[in-house]
Scaffold this motif. Structure first.
Motif, PDB file in Angstrom:
ATOM      1  N   TYR A 178      -2.359 -16.375  19.072  1.00  0.00           N
ATOM      2  CA  TYR A 178      -2.969 -17.772  19.324  1.00  0.00           C
ATOM      3  C   TYR A 178      -3.664 -18.075  18.563  1.00  0.00           C
ATOM      4  CZ  TYR A 178      -8.057 -15.459  18.916  1.00  0.00           C
ATOM      5  OH  TYR A 178      -9.086 -14.541  19.083  1.00  0.00           O
ATOM      6  N   SER A 179      -4.052 -19.664  19.393  1.00  0.00           N
ATOM      7  CA  SER A 179      -4.060 -20.889  18.450  1.00  0.00           C
ATOM      8  C   SER A 179      -5.865 -21.020  18.648  1.00  0.00           C
ATOM      9  CB  SER A 179      -3.117 -21.937  18.383  1.00  0.00           C
ATOM     10  OG  SER A 179      -2.335 -21.428  18.188  1.00  0.00           O
ATOM     11  N   THR A 180      -7.016 -21.626  17.721  1.00  0.00           N
ATOM     12  CA  THR A 180      -7.793 -22.391  18.595  1.00  0.00           C
ATOM     13  C   THR A 180      -7.942 -24.296  18.587  1.00  0.00           C
ATOM     14  OG1 THR A 180      -8.122 -22.324  15.825  1.00  0.00           O
ATOM     15  CG2 THR A 180      -9.067 -20.580  17.362  1.00  0.00           C
TER      16      THR A 180
ATOM     17  N   GLU B 175       0.861 -24.936  27.299  1.00  0.00           N
ATOM     18  CA  GLU B 175      -0.094 -24.713  26.595  1.00  0.00           C
ATOM     19  C   GLU B 175      -1.549 -23.855  28.011  1.00  0.00           C
ATOM     20  OE1 GLU B 175      -1.144 -27.353  23.616  1.00  0.00           O
ATOM     21  OE2 GLU B 175      -0.799 -28.289  25.183  1.00  0.00           O
TER      22      GLU B 175
ATOM     23  N   THR C 199      -4.671 -20.672  23.400  1.00  0.00           N
ATOM     24  CA  THR C 199      -5.634 -21.379  22.370  1.00  0.00           C
ATOM     25  C   THR C 199      -7.384 -20.874  22.538  1.00  0.00           C
ATOM     26  OG1 THR C 199      -3.755 -22.696  22.398  1.00  0.00           O
ATOM     27  CG2 THR C 199      -6.061 -23.440  21.751  1.00  0.00           C
TER      28      THR C 199
END
Length: 99
Positions: free
Chosen positions: A4-6, A61, A88
């Motif tokens: 996952y992203s941040t 997203e 995210t």
């Protein structure tokens, strides 16, 4: 490897202030949410995620929020393992959010 992203609370707030419709899930407990939430966020406590993940709209997203970023990190890993894309973590959580 992270699945996952941040994003920082400041970056997220900027996007919200620009009017972007964002899919935000708040995984804090009821008593934490009672103190305030990001407007438009959906509340699903982390412990209920396995029974309620089907309530989450599949969007490009998906932003996950908790108090400090720990529970949301676990939620991101879990949702990514289920095939959710664009997951995210909001780093620092509500402790870093300025309303």
């Amino acid at each position: 490897m992270s699945t996952y992203s941040t994003i920082s609370p400041e970056q997220l707030k900027l996007r919200l202030d620009q009017g972007e419709p964002l899919n935000i899930i708040d995984v804090r407990e009821d008593e934490e949410v009672a103190a305030g939430m990001i407007p438009g966020a959906k509340h699903i406590p982390l412990g209920q995620l396995p029974e309620r993940y089907d309530e989450i709209e599949k969007t490009p997203e998906l932003f996950i929020m908790c108090r400090s970023g720990g529970r949301s990190s676990r939620a991101c890993e879990y949702l990514s393992s289920l095939g959710f894309e664009g997951v995210t973590n909001i780093t620092g959580g509500m402790l870093s959010w300025e309303m």
